[in-house]
Design an enzyme around this catalytic site. Structure first.
Site, PDB file in Angstrom:
ATOM      1  N   GLU A  95       1.339  -1.311  -0.215  1.00 28.27           N
ATOM      2  CA  GLU A  95       0.184  -0.200  -0.054  1.00 28.27           C
ATOM      3  C   GLU A  95       0.809   1.233   0.370  1.00 28.27           C
ATOM      4  O   GLU A  95       0.764   2.153   0.419  1.00 28.27           O
ATOM      5  CB  GLU A  95      -1.379  -0.137   1.257  1.00 28.27           C
ATOM      6  CG  GLU A  95      -2.199  -0.772   1.127  1.00 28.27           C
ATOM      7  CD  GLU A  95      -2.747  -0.731   0.131  1.00 28.27           C
ATOM      8  OE1 GLU A  95      -2.610   0.083  -0.727  1.00 28.27           O
ATOM      9  OE2 GLU A  95      -3.690  -1.637  -0.116  1.00 28.27           O
TER      10      GLU A  95
HETATM   11  C1  LIG Z   1       3.157  -9.731   0.596  1.00 27.14           C
HETATM   12  C2  LIG Z   1       2.585  -8.409  -0.346  1.00 27.14           C
HETATM   13  C3  LIG Z   1       1.387  -8.404  -0.929  1.00 27.14           C
HETATM   14  C4  LIG Z   1       0.765  -7.256  -2.253  1.00 27.14           C
HETATM   15  N1  LIG Z   1      -0.084  -7.288  -2.176  1.00 27.14           N
HETATM   16  C5  LIG Z   1      -0.085  -6.004  -3.069  1.00 27.14           C
HETATM   17  C6  LIG Z   1      -1.443  -6.533  -3.551  1.00 27.14           C
HETATM   18  O1  LIG Z   1      -3.152  -6.620  -3.492  1.00 27.14           O
HETATM   19  N2  LIG Z   1      -2.178  -4.874  -4.509  1.00 27.14           N
HETATM   20  C7  LIG Z   1      -0.797  -4.701  -5.427  1.00 27.14           C
HETATM   21  O2  LIG Z   1      -1.283  -4.044  -6.135  1.00 27.14           O
HETATM   22  N3  LIG Z   1      -0.044  -4.555  -5.050  1.00 27.14           N
HETATM   23  C8  LIG Z   1       0.337  -5.632  -3.995  1.00 27.14           C
HETATM   24  N4  LIG Z   1       2.001  -5.449  -3.688  1.00 27.14           N
HETATM   25  C9  LIG Z   1       2.887  -5.111  -4.030  1.00 27.14           C
HETATM   26  C10 LIG Z   1       3.600  -3.747  -3.233  1.00 27.14           C
HETATM   27  O3  LIG Z   1       2.451  -2.932  -3.210  1.00 27.14           O
HETATM   28  C11 LIG Z   1       4.875  -3.512  -4.097  1.00 27.14           C
HETATM   29  O4  LIG Z   1       5.681  -4.340  -3.639  1.00 27.14           O
HETATM   30  C12 LIG Z   1       4.681  -1.920  -2.721  1.00 27.14           C
HETATM   31  O5  LIG Z   1       4.220  -1.005  -3.206  1.00 27.14           O
HETATM   32  C13 LIG Z   1       6.798  -1.701  -3.481  1.00 27.14           C
HETATM   33  O6  LIG Z   1       6.943  -1.747  -5.101  1.00 27.14           O
HETATM   34  P1  LIG Z   1       8.142  -2.319  -4.888  1.00 27.14           P
HETATM   35  O7  LIG Z   1       7.912  -3.930  -4.289  1.00 27.14           O
HETATM   36  O8  LIG Z   1       8.556  -2.933  -6.521  1.00 27.14           O
HETATM   37  O9  LIG Z   1       9.198  -1.686  -4.955  1.00 27.14           O
HETATM   38  P2  LIG Z   1       9.531  -0.035  -5.799  1.00 27.14           P
HETATM   39  O10 LIG Z   1       9.162   0.169  -5.639  1.00 27.14           O
HETATM   40  O11 LIG Z   1      11.089  -0.651  -6.229  1.00 27.14           O
HETATM   41  O12 LIG Z   1      11.057   0.066  -3.941  1.00 27.14           O
HETATM   42  C14 LIG Z   1      12.351  -0.461  -3.580  1.00 27.14           C
HETATM   43  C15 LIG Z   1      12.781   0.894  -2.975  1.00 27.14           C
HETATM   44  O13 LIG Z   1      12.821   2.144  -2.909  1.00 27.14           O
HETATM   45  C16 LIG Z   1      12.007   3.318  -2.760  1.00 27.14           C
HETATM   46  N5  LIG Z   1      11.553   3.697  -3.243  1.00 27.14           N
HETATM   47  C17 LIG Z   1      10.999   3.026  -4.855  1.00 27.14           C
HETATM   48  N6  LIG Z   1      10.870   4.433  -5.507  1.00 27.14           N
HETATM   49  C18 LIG Z   1      10.851   5.606  -4.372  1.00 27.14           C
HETATM   50  C19 LIG Z   1      10.791   7.338  -4.947  1.00 27.14           C
HETATM   51  N7  LIG Z   1       9.900   7.842  -6.030  1.00 27.14           N
HETATM   52  N8  LIG Z   1      11.318   7.943  -3.754  1.00 27.14           N
HETATM   53  C20 LIG Z   1      11.885   7.556  -2.949  1.00 27.14           C
HETATM   54  N9  LIG Z   1      11.984   6.604  -2.609  1.00 27.14           N
HETATM   55  C21 LIG Z   1      11.388   5.265  -3.083  1.00 27.14           C
HETATM   56  C22 LIG Z   1      10.986   2.173  -1.921  1.00 27.14           C
HETATM   57  O14 LIG Z   1       9.901   3.191  -0.606  1.00 27.14           O
HETATM   58  C23 LIG Z   1      10.768   1.587  -1.331  1.00 27.14           C
HETATM   59  O15 LIG Z   1      12.237   1.327  -0.195  1.00 27.14           O
HETATM   60  C24 LIG Z   1       2.026  -6.765  -2.568  1.00 27.14           C
HETATM   61  C25 LIG Z   1       3.012  -6.997  -1.804  1.00 27.14           C
HETATM   62  C26 LIG Z   1       3.961  -7.945  -1.252  1.00 27.14           C
HETATM   63  C27 LIG Z   1       4.970  -8.099  -0.936  1.00 27.14           C
END
Ligand SMILES: Cc1cc2nc3c(=O)[nH]c(=O)nc-3n(C[C@H](O)[C@H](O)[C@H](O)COP(=O)(O)OP(=O)(O)OC[C@H]3O[C@@H](n4cnc5c(N)ncnc54)[C@H](O)[C@@H]3O)c2cc1C
Length: 592
Positions: A439
């Site tokens: 989220e």
């Molecule tokens: C168990 C689980 C359940 C989930 N359920 C859902 C679901 O039901 N529906 C859905 O759509 N998604 C779901 N997700 C996905 C989840 O919302 C994402 O994993 C989350 O939004 C982070 O995206 P990412 O994993 O690609 O990390 P990234 O976006 O790659 O981020 C990696 C790191 O970089 C930082 N970062 C990234 N961009 C920036 C920026 N612009 N400025 C500063 N810092 C930044 C982040 O804060 C983080 O620390 C789920 C994930 C998990 C693990």
């Protein structure tokens, strides 16, 4: 795993952090009374403690096996879900028009805390269904609402929220799932989503997916995203289940925690494309999804509160039983329960105080949502909407960070037994970890707070918040109660640090904007510590006024102010001095 709903603490936060009785007296909720609210909470507490909590451990050990496209939920979960559905819990805050109970968001928030305390993995599915109900109610066509809402509200069908793709996580605008107009008003979707919570399961006979996708002629980025409703099973004209839609789960992730919550990779369009129906306008999907995400962000904040509460209860129980060492004056052959040791008491008090502060912030956010929906006039609703918008990222990120910290302290209180799975402390720590990631990560919440929420209404929303906190500090000072110790001084320092850091943030423009981003996370923490400290003090003041459990509430507020709000000054320096410095510190990353 045992969990006893903390109805007294929840009641105090409802009454004094969120001022629910005042909203009831203003007539915001029709003929609802505090007695009605107490009755709902007592029954929710019973269901959470007796039905859901006993399933948490089996969910962790059994997981959600996946074979031939089918996810099997852990033993006992189907029966518990049936009880959940029959109890009407899914539709607590949903519109009466679709079979819901239309109770206030604040009451739903208190229940949400209990569901997540009992089992985050179980409550994950209903949490997303509730968010989907809000999005469909706010943006769906009448035909879509008629076809789907009643069964989503009753819990007969669950829903998912589908944004994430391999290249599109925090950057939702990078998503590639495609939607083509089918010519009959419907659309055909092709693409892949990852990490989808409850994307597939055996609890209900249909699953309603809310999916973000891009039309062929859409503009790039978030301005070119549309929201679609994609049912697992299409509906016949009479509303009965028809053909299987062209969407399936491809796999289920193996992960650190919430093992009972299936996290699925979803494939749309193996054949002609999954049939989808537009929710809202074309290319306006992000706004629709934000309706769902804002509710879900508060609910995830409440996961943090719930898991922290459960960890605190377990640690307290363990610390009263486990005997090690001696306290002053004991004989050499005796041993004391570890709760007798000041360092253990420090950990337990930290757990209680941090949990209480996060709860107060989440409940204050929930009542702002109610006022935004039901306020007496346009001005009241607008002001409340701005307050809810300001507090939502804090409720989400501060509370989920607290959930992790408190669950970690819970492991520490248990010593070696905390690291061993059978006490359950380790599971809470593993489960808590995800809440600061999904989220929108804590980092993304902090950026939202600093770049979008502080400038709201020209800074008036945050200005009003600081003014409210100053009012609480004055009331604590005026109480002249020595039991508060350093509370008024420490809270005043914290609030003034927040005020100065806010001014600094609002002043960072142009090529200084990166400095604000670098300071965003410590700023959100400072915001949470100042706000949480004041709200706890307000609860203590009310207890003193009414003569209800005053001594423990004052002690808790004092402990928080003297041990946590006191960190505000350091955070202020981290922001105004450390953040600009951070931008010049990249050389440190080049060290081998
Ligand atoms: C168990 C689980 C359940 C989930 N359920 C859902 C679901 O039901 N529906 C859905 O759509 N998604 C779901 N997700 C996905 C989840 O919302 C994402 O994993 C989350 O939004 C982070 O995206 P990412 O994993 O690609 O990390 P990234 O976006 O790659 O981020 C990696 C790191 O970089 C930082 N970062 C990234 N961009 C920036 C920026 N612009 N400025 C500063 N810092 C930044 C982040 O804060 C983080 O620390 C789920 C994930 C998990 C693990």
């Amino acid at each position: 795993m045992t969990y006893r709903a903390p109805l007294a603490d929840i009641g105090v936060a409802l009454k004094y952090a969120a001022a629910l009785p005042a909203a009831i007296d203003e007539g915001l909720f029709g003929d609802l009374t505090m007695d009605d609210v107490d009755a709902v909470l007592a029954e929710a507490g019973r269901f959470a403690g007796e039905v859901i909590a006993p399933l948490n451990r089996v969910g962790d050990t059994y997981g959600t096996p996946f074979a031939h496209g089918v996810v099997t939920t852990p033993p006992g979960w189907k029966e518990a879900y049936a009880g959940w559905r029959d109890g009407g819990w899914n539709g607590l805050a949903a519109p009466a028009e679709w079979g819901g109970q239309a109770l206030p968001q604040i009451v739903n928030a208190a229940c949400t805390e209990m569901w997540h305390a009992a089992s985050m993995a179980f409550a994950d599915g209903p949490m997303l269904t509730m968010g989907a109900i809000d999005a469909l109610q706010a943006h769906g066509s009448e035909a879509l609402k008629r076809s789907y809402l009643r069964k989503m509200v009753s819990g007969e069908w669950t829903a998912t929220m589908q944004l994430t793709e391999p290249q599109a996580g925090s950057d939702v605008g990078a998503l590639r799932t495609r939607a083509e107009r089918a010519g009959d008003g419907s659309y055909r979707l092709k693409g892949q989503k990852i990490f989808i919570t409850y994307g597939e399961h055996d609890l209900t006979d249909n699953i309603i997916h809310l999916v973000l996708a891009r039309l062929p002629d859409a503009p790039p980025g978030t301005r070119g995203i549309s929201l679609f409703l994609v049912p697992k099973f299409l509906l016949n004209a009479d509303g009965s289940l028809g053909a299987r839609n062209d969407v399936r789960a491809h796999s289920v992730e193996h992960k650190l925690g919430i093992h009972g919550s299936p996290t699925c990779t979803m494939i749309f369009g193996d054949q002609a494309g999954a049939v989808g129906y537009l929710v809202g306008e074309e290319n306006a999907g992000m706004a629709c999804m934000f309706t769902m995400m804002n509710r879900a962000r508060l609910a995830v904040g409440l996961q943090g509160v719930g898991v922290a509460e459960c960890a605190t209860q377990q640690a307290l129980g363990f610390a009263r039983e486990r005997r090690q060492g001696r306290s002053a004056g004991m004989k050499a052959v005796e041993s004391a329960p570890i709760i007798a040791h000041p360092d253990v008491r420090r950990m337990l008090l930290s757990m209680r105080a941090l949990t209480g502060a996060a709860r107060a912030i989440c409940y204050a956010t929930a009542i702002a949502l109610d006022r935004a929906e039901r306020g007496a006039d346009e001005t009241a609703r607008k002001t409340a909407h701005e307050r809810a918008s300001l507090l939502t990222p804090v409720a989400k990120a501060f509370s989920t960070d607290i959930g992790i910290e408190v669950a970690s302290l819970g492991v520490q209180v248990h010593g070696g037994m905390g690291y061993i799975e059978e006490t359950g402390a380790a599971q809470l720590y593993r489960d808590a970890r995800i809440a600061a990631i999904y989220e929108g990560t804590s980092g993304i919440q902090a950026i939202d707070l600093v770049t979008r929420k502080l400038p709201l209404a020209g800074g008036a929303a945050v200005g009003a918040h600081v003014k409210e906190l100053r009012g609480i500090v004055e009331a604590v000072e005026a109480s002249n109660d020595p039991a508060f110790g350093w509370t008024p001084v420490r809270l005043e320092d914290a609030v003034e640090s927040l005020a100065r850091a806010t001014e600094w943030m609002l002043g960072r423009r142009g090529n200084e904007a990166d400095a604000a981003l670098a300071g965003a996370s410590p700023y959100l923490r400072l915001f949470g510590l100042a706000t949480g400290g004041c709200l706890l003090a307000n609860e203590a003041l009310a207890a003193l006024r009414l003569g209800e459990e005053a001594a423990p509430r004052v002690a808790l507020a004092r402990f928080f102010a003297e041990n946590f709000s006191v960190q505000a000054g350091g955070l202020e320096r981290t922001i105004v001095e450390g953040a600009p410095g951070l931008l010049g510190a990249d050389a440190a990353l080049t060290l081998p």
